[in-house]
Structures are given as structure tokens and as C-alpha cells.
Design a protein around this motif. Structure first.
Motif, short mmCIF file in Angstrom:
data_model
loop_
_atom_site.label_atom_id
_atom_site.label_comp_id
_atom_site.label_asym_id
_atom_site.label_seq_id
_atom_site.Cartn_x
_atom_site.Cartn_y
_atom_site.Cartn_z
N ARG A 181 11.69 2.53 -7.85
CA ARG A 181 10.83 3.51 -8.60
C ARG A 181 9.30 2.65 -8.63
O ARG A 181 8.99 1.66 -8.39
N THR A 182 8.17 3.85 -8.16
CA THR A 182 6.84 3.76 -7.97
C THR A 182 6.06 3.42 -9.36
O THR A 182 6.51 4.17 -10.12
N LEU A 183 5.21 2.56 -9.40
CA LEU A 183 4.38 2.23 -10.76
C LEU A 183 3.14 2.12 -10.07
O LEU A 183 2.96 1.16 -8.96
N THR A 184 2.09 2.53 -10.78
CA THR A 184 0.82 2.35 -10.81
C THR A 184 0.33 1.10 -11.28
O THR A 184 1.13 0.58 -12.07
N ARG A 185 -0.81 0.31 -10.85
CA ARG A 185 -1.36 -0.56 -11.78
C ARG A 185 -1.30 -0.42 -13.33
O ARG A 185 -0.90 -1.36 -13.88
N GLU A 186 -1.65 0.64 -13.60
CA GLU A 186 -1.82 0.98 -14.85
C GLU A 186 -0.28 1.14 -15.70
O GLU A 186 -0.30 0.76 -16.76
N ARG B 223 0.73 -1.31 -0.04
CA ARG B 223 0.04 -0.09 0.02
C ARG B 223 0.78 1.19 0.04
O ARG B 223 2.00 1.40 0.58
N ASP B 224 0.37 2.05 -0.60
CA ASP B 224 1.32 3.35 -0.69
C ASP B 224 1.14 4.47 0.48
O ASP B 224 1.74 5.32 0.71
N THR B 225 0.14 3.80 1.19
CA THR B 225 -0.27 4.73 2.48
C THR B 225 0.34 4.08 3.94
O THR B 225 0.24 4.91 4.99
N ASN B 226 1.10 2.96 3.85
CA ASN B 226 1.63 2.56 4.79
C ASN B 226 3.14 2.96 4.84
O ASN B 226 3.57 3.55 3.96
N PRO B 227 3.94 2.88 6.14
CA PRO B 227 5.20 3.53 6.16
C PRO B 227 6.10 3.01 5.00
O PRO B 227 6.94 3.90 4.48
N THR B 228 6.10 1.66 4.78
CA THR B 228 7.15 1.35 3.68
C THR B 228 6.95 1.96 2.43
O THR B 228 7.51 2.52 1.56
N GLY B 229 5.56 2.07 1.85
CA GLY B 229 5.14 2.62 0.87
C GLY B 229 5.49 3.94 0.69
O GLY B 229 6.12 4.62 -0.31
N ARG B 230 5.09 4.85 1.62
CA ARG B 230 5.52 6.18 1.81
C ARG B 230 6.93 6.43 1.69
O ARG B 230 7.50 7.33 1.09
N PRO C 224 -7.11 -0.33 -4.79
CA PRO C 224 -6.07 0.76 -5.47
C PRO C 224 -5.15 1.28 -4.63
O PRO C 224 -4.19 2.03 -5.33
N ALA C 225 -5.23 1.07 -3.26
CA ALA C 225 -4.25 1.59 -2.41
C ALA C 225 -2.69 0.96 -2.63
O ALA C 225 -1.59 1.34 -2.47
N TYR C 226 -2.75 -0.28 -3.46
CA TYR C 226 -1.58 -1.12 -3.77
C TYR C 226 -0.95 -0.41 -4.99
O TYR C 226 -1.41 -0.38 -6.02
N VAL C 227 0.43 -0.26 -4.72
CA VAL C 227 1.25 0.21 -6.03
C VAL C 227 2.25 -0.82 -5.84
O VAL C 227 2.74 -1.37 -4.84
N TRP C 228 3.35 -0.73 -7.05
CA TRP C 228 4.35 -1.52 -7.14
C TRP C 228 5.43 -0.69 -7.11
O TRP C 228 5.74 0.36 -7.65
N TRP D 190 -0.69 -14.67 -4.81
CA TRP D 190 -1.27 -13.23 -4.48
C TRP D 190 -1.29 -12.39 -5.52
O TRP D 190 -0.16 -12.09 -6.23
N ASP D 191 -2.45 -11.58 -5.84
CA ASP D 191 -2.30 -10.87 -6.97
C ASP D 191 -2.89 -9.40 -6.34
O ASP D 191 -3.87 -9.11 -6.01
N PRO D 192 -1.64 -8.48 -6.10
CA PRO D 192 -2.08 -7.39 -5.52
C PRO D 192 -2.78 -6.39 -6.40
O PRO D 192 -3.65 -5.50 -5.86
N ARG D 193 -3.04 -6.65 -7.64
CA ARG D 193 -3.93 -5.93 -8.56
C ARG D 193 -5.38 -6.00 -8.19
O ARG D 193 -6.20 -5.29 -8.51
N GLU D 194 -5.66 -7.16 -7.32
CA GLU D 194 -7.08 -7.37 -6.77
C GLU D 194 -7.10 -6.95 -5.50
O GLU D 194 -8.16 -7.08 -5.16
N SER D 195 -6.15 -6.25 -4.72
CA SER D 195 -6.28 -6.01 -3.46
C SER D 195 -6.73 -4.46 -3.19
O SER D 195 -6.67 -4.00 -1.99
#
Length: 168
Positions: free
Chosen positions: A102-107, A69-76, A130-134, A123-128
Motif C-alpha cells: 500500500r502506498t503512503l505519502t510522507r504525511e 519515487r512514485d514516478t519511476n517504474p517500480t513506484g508506478r 516530494p517524489a519519494y513515497v512509502w 538514508w532518509d527518504p523524507r529528505e530526498s
């Protein structure tokens, strides 16, 4: 390696032959990157507050892919600085990667990455949601060692370049 071909829990340099060669450690590090499911991910915020979490990953042969998630400490932290350390294995057989993410969105995710990531772990983060980023982590330094005899020669990669080309 044990008779079944899996890594031993013994110290890798406990054999009478001494420390593993750089070629052997590189080969075994690449095997670990292809085989392991989870990695310890270390980041820090702007104040230097560290965060250490286990995440699922996929190694594409040159970079490490993470999703969180881009909202958790690791993502931030990854979005803010891009600096990360990844630790694979256990204390007597460790692979450590210092890299830039580097950060990438699902798109923005390149074709095939999401499917390969999912195939490895199930596990597929794409189904978890919109807060999940790559995050695509590009290694700058890769180190591998077992115990003290391998510490002085632990670098396998520096400045994004493999030190020993024999395994290419």
C-alpha cells in the motif's frame, strides 16, 4: 553460521545433517529481514513488463517498508497494482516474499517508521524530495530455501499466516 556468527557462503544444506528444519529456516529468514539493508524488488506494469531493482528496506517485524519515487517504474507499478515480490539473500540462501503493497505519502507515514528506516540504513527518504513515497508490503507468502533438498518444504507463510508457530 561462521564462528563470528555471520552467515556462511556455503550451501545451507551442505552439512551432513541434511536440509535445515522449517523452524531453523524461519529463524534465519527473520534474522535476514532484521539484518539485511537492501532487497531485490520485482514488479510488473499492466502489460506484464517486469521491473527488478534493488531498494533499501526496513522490516518492522510484520511488514516490509520501502521508499522510492512514485514516478519511476517500480513506484508506478506498486501504486497501480500493489503486487510485489521481494528477494533477500543469495541464490544458495534465499528468502522470497510475495506481498501486497500500500502506498503512503510522507504525511501518512506512521510515527516512528521514517526514523527506524533511516536508523537502519542512514538514508532518509523524507529528505530526498516530494517524489519519494512509502510502500508498506504485507507478506502473503514467505519462502526460504538453500538448494534442491529444501525446495519441497520452502513455504514458511501462506495466506499471511506462519505455517509453523514454534518460533513465535
Amino acid at each position: 553460521m561462521t564462528a563470528a556468527g555471520s552467515p556462511s557462503d556455503e550451501s545451507p544444506d551442505a552439512s551432513p545433517d541434511g536440509p535445515r528444519s522449517l523452524d531453523q529456516r524461519r529463524r534465519e529468514a527473520l534474522e535476514r529481514l532484521a539484518r539485511d539493508i537492501d532487497v531485490w524488488v520485482a514488479t510488473a506494469d499492466a502489460d506484464g513488463e517486469p521491473t527488478l531493482v534493488p531498494l533499501t528496506f526496513w522490516w518492522d517485524g510484520g511488514t516490509v517498508w520501502l521508499a522510492t519515487r512514485d514516478t519511476n517504474p517500480t513506484g508506478r507499478n506498486l501504486r497501480a497494482s500493489g503486487r510485489v515480490r521481494l528477494c533477500f539473500g543469495h541464490t544458495r540462501d534465499v528468502v522470497l516474499i510475495h506481498g501486497t503493497a500500500r502506498t503512503l505519502t510522507r504525511e501518512e507515514l506512521p510515527a516512528g517508521v521514517g526514523d527506524a528506516f533511516t536508523a537502519k540504513d542512514g538514508w532518509d527518504p523524507r529528505e530526498s524530495g516530494p517524489a519519494y513515497v512509502w510502500f508498506q508490503v504485507v507478506p502473503e507468502v514467505i519462502q526460504a530455501w538453500g538448494t534442491v533438498p529444501e525446495m519441497s518444504d520452502r513455504d514458511l507463510m501462506r495466506d499471511g499466516k506462519w505455517l509453523n508457530q514454534a518460533a513465535d
